[in-house]
Design a protein around this motif. Sequence first.
Motif, mmCIF file in Angstrom:
data_model
loop_
_atom_site.group_PDB
_atom_site.id
_atom_site.type_symbol
_atom_site.label_atom_id
_atom_site.label_comp_id
_atom_site.label_asym_id
_atom_site.label_seq_id
_atom_site.Cartn_x
_atom_site.Cartn_y
_atom_site.Cartn_z
ATOM 1 N N UNK A 1 0.827 -1.205 0.000
ATOM 2 C CA UNK A 1 0.000 0.000 0.000
ATOM 3 C C UNK A 1 0.863 1.257 0.000
ATOM 4 N N UNK A 2 0.494 2.216 -0.841
ATOM 5 C CA UNK A 2 1.072 3.549 -0.777
ATOM 6 C C UNK A 2 0.469 4.249 0.430
ATOM 7 N N UNK A 3 1.255 4.423 1.481
ATOM 8 C CA UNK A 3 0.712 4.908 2.746
ATOM 9 C C UNK A 3 0.311 6.377 2.713
ATOM 10 N N UNK A 4 0.659 7.093 1.649
ATOM 11 C CA UNK A 4 0.261 8.498 1.542
ATOM 12 C C UNK A 4 -1.130 8.660 0.937
ATOM 13 N N UNK A 5 -1.704 7.574 0.414
ATOM 14 C CA UNK A 5 -2.958 7.694 -0.328
ATOM 15 C C UNK A 5 -4.222 7.299 0.428
ATOM 16 N N UNK A 6 -4.194 6.380 1.419
ATOM 17 C CA UNK A 6 -5.454 5.992 2.077
ATOM 18 C C UNK A 6 -6.181 7.170 2.718
ATOM 19 N N UNK A 7 -7.517 7.112 2.657
ATOM 20 C CA UNK A 7 -8.348 8.178 3.209
ATOM 21 C C UNK A 7 -9.281 7.610 4.283
ATOM 22 N N UNK A 8 -9.149 8.059 5.538
ATOM 23 C CA UNK A 8 -10.052 7.585 6.596
ATOM 24 C C UNK A 8 -11.489 8.020 6.300
ATOM 25 N N UNK A 9 -12.431 7.146 6.615
ATOM 26 C CA UNK A 9 -13.841 7.427 6.385
ATOM 27 C C UNK A 9 -14.570 7.599 7.714
ATOM 28 N N UNK A 10 -15.564 8.479 7.738
ATOM 29 C CA UNK A 10 -16.336 8.710 8.960
ATOM 30 C C UNK A 10 -17.127 7.474 9.354
ATOM 31 N N UNK A 11 -17.453 6.650 8.374
ATOM 32 C CA UNK A 11 -18.237 5.436 8.655
ATOM 33 C C UNK A 11 -17.360 4.278 9.117
ATOM 34 N N UNK A 12 -16.040 4.500 9.205
ATOM 35 C CA UNK A 12 -15.114 3.455 9.605
ATOM 36 C C UNK A 12 -14.341 2.906 8.424
ATOM 37 N N UNK A 13 -13.157 2.387 8.706
ATOM 38 C CA UNK A 13 -12.323 1.859 7.638
ATOM 39 C C UNK A 13 -11.635 2.969 6.855
ATOM 40 N N UNK A 14 -11.027 2.586 5.758
ATOM 41 C CA UNK A 14 -10.300 3.535 4.910
ATOM 42 C C UNK A 14 -10.601 3.272 3.447
ATOM 43 N N UNK A 15 -10.633 4.341 2.670
ATOM 44 C CA UNK A 15 -10.683 4.212 1.222
ATOM 45 C C UNK A 15 -9.228 4.056 0.764
ATOM 46 N N UNK A 16 -8.914 2.894 0.243
ATOM 47 C CA UNK A 16 -7.533 2.553 -0.085
ATOM 48 C C UNK A 16 -7.182 2.940 -1.525
ATOM 49 N N UNK A 17 -5.887 3.027 -1.839
ATOM 50 C CA UNK A 17 -5.468 3.458 -3.182
ATOM 51 C C UNK A 17 -5.886 2.472 -4.274
ATOM 52 N N UNK A 18 -5.745 2.926 -5.501
ATOM 53 C CA UNK A 18 -6.039 2.076 -6.656
ATOM 54 C C UNK A 18 -5.123 0.859 -6.622
#
Length: 213
Positions: A120-137
């Motif tokens: 995983x490119x650690x600069x790209x994941x986005x935390x979500x308010x609903x939990x978890x993360x939106x991960x890179x392509x």
Amino acid sequence: MVQVPLRAVMAIVPAFILAFALRIGATALLRLCTSNVAHPVYIETLDLAEDSIGSAPDENTPQAKSVADMASMDTFYLIGAVAWDRPCLAGGQWYYEVEIKETKPDDPGYRLYTTFLARINQDAPEPLETGGRRLPIGRWLPLEDPDGETKKLYSLDIKDHYADMLGDYGLLITEGEFLTQHPVYRILEIGSGALLLVSFGCFALFFERKGWF
């Protein structure tokens, strides 16, 4: 007690100054070349476009909601949880455990939690308010594990494939790192040491012939 001749002590001073000055000057020239030419050329060889593997997904990136989706899609993005504190080394590469909640379009109540490895490119994941993360392509690829390290990870559900969400971002290095990895930089390190020894001998011999010190 070993007595060191005074001329030997005095010879090391100009020898060190000469080697140090040439090392600094040559390194400055090499840095100028790498920062203006070699490093930009290297960056151009990497795929760091907005829709590349390891970059943040956009509205055109399809979401994979199951292992079957990942296997059938060329590229995708995931929403999941990452065990950042438990990296795994397999086949000389570092991976992280990712857990996703699989769903089925024809069965709204279906839930299956699946765990697999990902780079995983650690600069790209986005935390979500609903939990978890939106991960890179990412892209679903076979996992090379000649030493069988993944077999020891009982928390994994998938052990023969992984999600590459790093891509060429894993090859991205700074100008400083590029400089120190350049073969000429290593030559300068060895050459400056050799120059120090040679110039020390020459200055010591010169002082001895002149009868100085």
